[in-house]
Scaffold this active site. Sequence first.
Site, PDB file in Angstrom:
ATOM      1  N   LYS A  27     -59.412  30.376  -8.710  1.00 46.71           N
ATOM      2  CA  LYS A  27     -60.508  31.280  -9.079  1.00 46.71           C
ATOM      3  C   LYS A  27     -59.916  32.635  -9.504  1.00 46.71           C
ATOM      4  O   LYS A  27     -58.847  32.650 -10.112  1.00 46.71           O
ATOM      5  CB  LYS A  27     -61.518  31.389  -7.926  1.00 46.71           C
ATOM      6  CG  LYS A  27     -61.948  29.986  -7.447  1.00 46.71           C
ATOM      7  CD  LYS A  27     -63.085  29.956  -6.494  1.00 46.71           C
ATOM      8  CE  LYS A  27     -63.407  28.503  -6.138  1.00 46.71           C
ATOM      9  NZ  LYS A  27     -64.559  28.368  -5.271  1.00 46.71           N
ATOM     10  N   SER A  49     -64.624  23.460   0.686  1.00 49.49           N
ATOM     11  CA  SER A  49     -64.066  23.769   2.010  1.00 49.49           C
ATOM     12  C   SER A  49     -63.056  22.738   2.506  1.00 49.49           C
ATOM     13  O   SER A  49     -62.999  22.441   3.701  1.00 49.49           O
ATOM     14  CB  SER A  49     -65.191  23.976   3.033  1.00 49.49           C
ATOM     15  OG  SER A  49     -65.991  25.089   2.657  1.00 49.49           O
ATOM     16  N   GLU A  91     -69.556  27.668 -10.249  1.00 50.75           N
ATOM     17  CA  GLU A  91     -69.600  29.132 -10.443  1.00 50.75           C
ATOM     18  C   GLU A  91     -69.815  29.466 -11.923  1.00 50.75           C
ATOM     19  O   GLU A  91     -70.477  30.450 -12.253  1.00 50.75           O
ATOM     20  CB  GLU A  91     -68.308  29.761  -9.890  1.00 50.75           C
ATOM     21  CG  GLU A  91     -68.314  29.725  -8.368  1.00 50.75           C
ATOM     22  CD  GLU A  91     -66.952  29.601  -7.702  1.00 50.75           C
ATOM     23  OE1 GLU A  91     -65.928  29.859  -8.357  1.00 50.75           O
ATOM     24  OE2 GLU A  91     -66.925  29.238  -6.506  1.00 50.75           O
ATOM     25  N   GLY A 108     -66.743  27.325  -0.306  1.00 52.93           N
ATOM     26  CA  GLY A 108     -66.437  28.626   0.280  1.00 52.93           C
ATOM     27  C   GLY A 108     -67.269  28.957   1.507  1.00 52.93           C
ATOM     28  O   GLY A 108     -67.296  30.098   1.957  1.00 52.93           O
ATOM     29  N   HIS A 132     -67.427  24.142 -13.594  1.00 50.33           N
ATOM     30  CA  HIS A 132     -67.450  24.523 -12.175  1.00 50.33           C
ATOM     31  C   HIS A 132     -68.805  25.153 -11.848  1.00 50.33           C
ATOM     32  O   HIS A 132     -69.396  25.833 -12.696  1.00 50.33           O
ATOM     33  CB  HIS A 132     -66.305  25.502 -11.875  1.00 50.33           C
ATOM     34  CG  HIS A 132     -66.115  25.707 -10.409  1.00 50.33           C
ATOM     35  ND1 HIS A 132     -66.906  26.575  -9.683  1.00 50.33           N
ATOM     36  CD2 HIS A 132     -65.266  25.130  -9.521  1.00 50.33           C
ATOM     37  CE1 HIS A 132     -66.527  26.518  -8.404  1.00 50.33           C
ATOM     38  NE2 HIS A 132     -65.537  25.657  -8.280  1.00 50.33           N
ATOM     39  N   ASN A 189     -57.769  25.362  -7.185  1.00 48.64           N
ATOM     40  CA  ASN A 189     -58.512  26.240  -8.087  1.00 48.64           C
ATOM     41  C   ASN A 189     -58.418  27.641  -7.501  1.00 48.64           C
ATOM     42  O   ASN A 189     -59.099  27.949  -6.522  1.00 48.64           O
ATOM     43  CB  ASN A 189     -59.970  25.767  -8.171  1.00 48.64           C
ATOM     44  CG  ASN A 189     -60.847  26.742  -8.956  1.00 48.64           C
ATOM     45  OD1 ASN A 189     -60.334  27.661  -9.598  1.00 48.64           O
ATOM     46  ND2 ASN A 189     -62.144  26.533  -8.905  1.00 48.64           N
ATOM     47  N   GLU A 246     -68.311  18.445  -6.211  1.00 51.63           N
ATOM     48  CA  GLU A 246     -68.310  19.621  -5.341  1.00 51.63           C
ATOM     49  C   GLU A 246     -69.743  20.003  -4.984  1.00 51.63           C
ATOM     50  O   GLU A 246     -70.426  20.674  -5.770  1.00 51.63           O
ATOM     51  CB  GLU A 246     -67.658  20.808  -6.050  1.00 51.63           C
ATOM     52  CG  GLU A 246     -66.217  20.578  -6.445  1.00 51.63           C
ATOM     53  CD  GLU A 246     -65.450  21.889  -6.601  1.00 51.63           C
ATOM     54  OE1 GLU A 246     -64.402  22.003  -5.963  1.00 51.63           O
ATOM     55  OE2 GLU A 246     -65.904  22.789  -7.328  1.00 51.63           O
TER      56      GLU A 246
HETATM   57  P1  13P Z   1     -63.379  26.193  -1.410  1.00 48.51           P
HETATM   58  O1  13P Z   1     -62.286  25.183  -1.153  1.00 48.51           O
HETATM   59  O2  13P Z   1     -62.942  27.595  -1.203  1.00 48.51           O
HETATM   60  O3  13P Z   1     -64.637  25.829  -0.680  1.00 48.51           O
HETATM   61  O4  13P Z   1     -63.723  26.094  -2.978  1.00 48.51           O
HETATM   62  C1  13P Z   1     -63.973  24.854  -3.547  1.00 48.51           C
HETATM   63  C2  13P Z   1     -64.009  24.977  -5.019  1.00 48.51           C
HETATM   64  O5  13P Z   1     -64.916  25.564  -5.580  1.00 48.51           O
HETATM   65  C3  13P Z   1     -62.897  24.402  -5.785  1.00 48.51           C
HETATM   66  O6  13P Z   1     -63.203  24.363  -7.136  1.00 48.51           O
END
Ligand code: 13P
Length: 247
Positions: free
Chosen positions: A11, A211, A95, A171, A93, A9, A165
Amino acid sequence: MRTPIIAGNWKMHKNVGEAVEMVRMLDERVADSPVEVVICAPFTSLSALSALGLGKVKLGAQNMFYADQGAYTGEISASMLEDVGCEYVILGHSERREIFKEDDELINKKVLKALEANLKPILCVGETLAQRKAGETETVVVAQTTQGLAGVSADQIEKVVVAYEPIWAIGTGETSNGDDANQVIASIRQTIGKLFGSELAEKVRIQYGGSVKPSNINEFMGQPEIDGALVGGASLKVEDFVGIIKY
Ligand code: 13P
């Protein structure tokens, strides 16, 4: 046997040139992998990536709207994603849920529309740190899974991928441990089993995300319930992502 699926992903990262350069390399490097590999790129790069005529890497988007077309400024439809060569779309997601205030009802409409348009949804679920501390992890993911999948039919459920997740692991460098993630994912599978029967639930792939890196991927892929990973930061560099895919 469920085929493992590792999706990146991206982003809001990479312009078209950077996206093309990385995916071209990635497609060569993972050509022989038994794992299904997906890159969920920003909308702006999808056409160019599709035009590469990729062999191994599949394309996904990171969001879509549920209407077919119309006055929805800034939105993208399922058929537009299909048209530019997407096979997958990330929906719900954390976010999107947190920053853009998406709720389970909206996410469910998107899941249903994606399936109708022949796109495979990657439905994200996961708890906040406060919910985890309050012991609510399973209640939260079971509710998000149930509401996200409302109205999905038995012939469609195999096309759905669920990504667990935990929000506190995204992150942050913090990860759930393999056993913990496995247990939550088992409860997601049980929920799917209650809705669609256990035989179909055994076919649905459920990823871990948060992560994930080359150094911890084995801990997750070694778990019986975990069928892959949804990778943010570590999917942006070819070496890291190849290291994860070749766990
Ligand atoms: P990270 O791998 O950067 O922690 O992000 C995970 C994520 O949100 C994947 O959709």
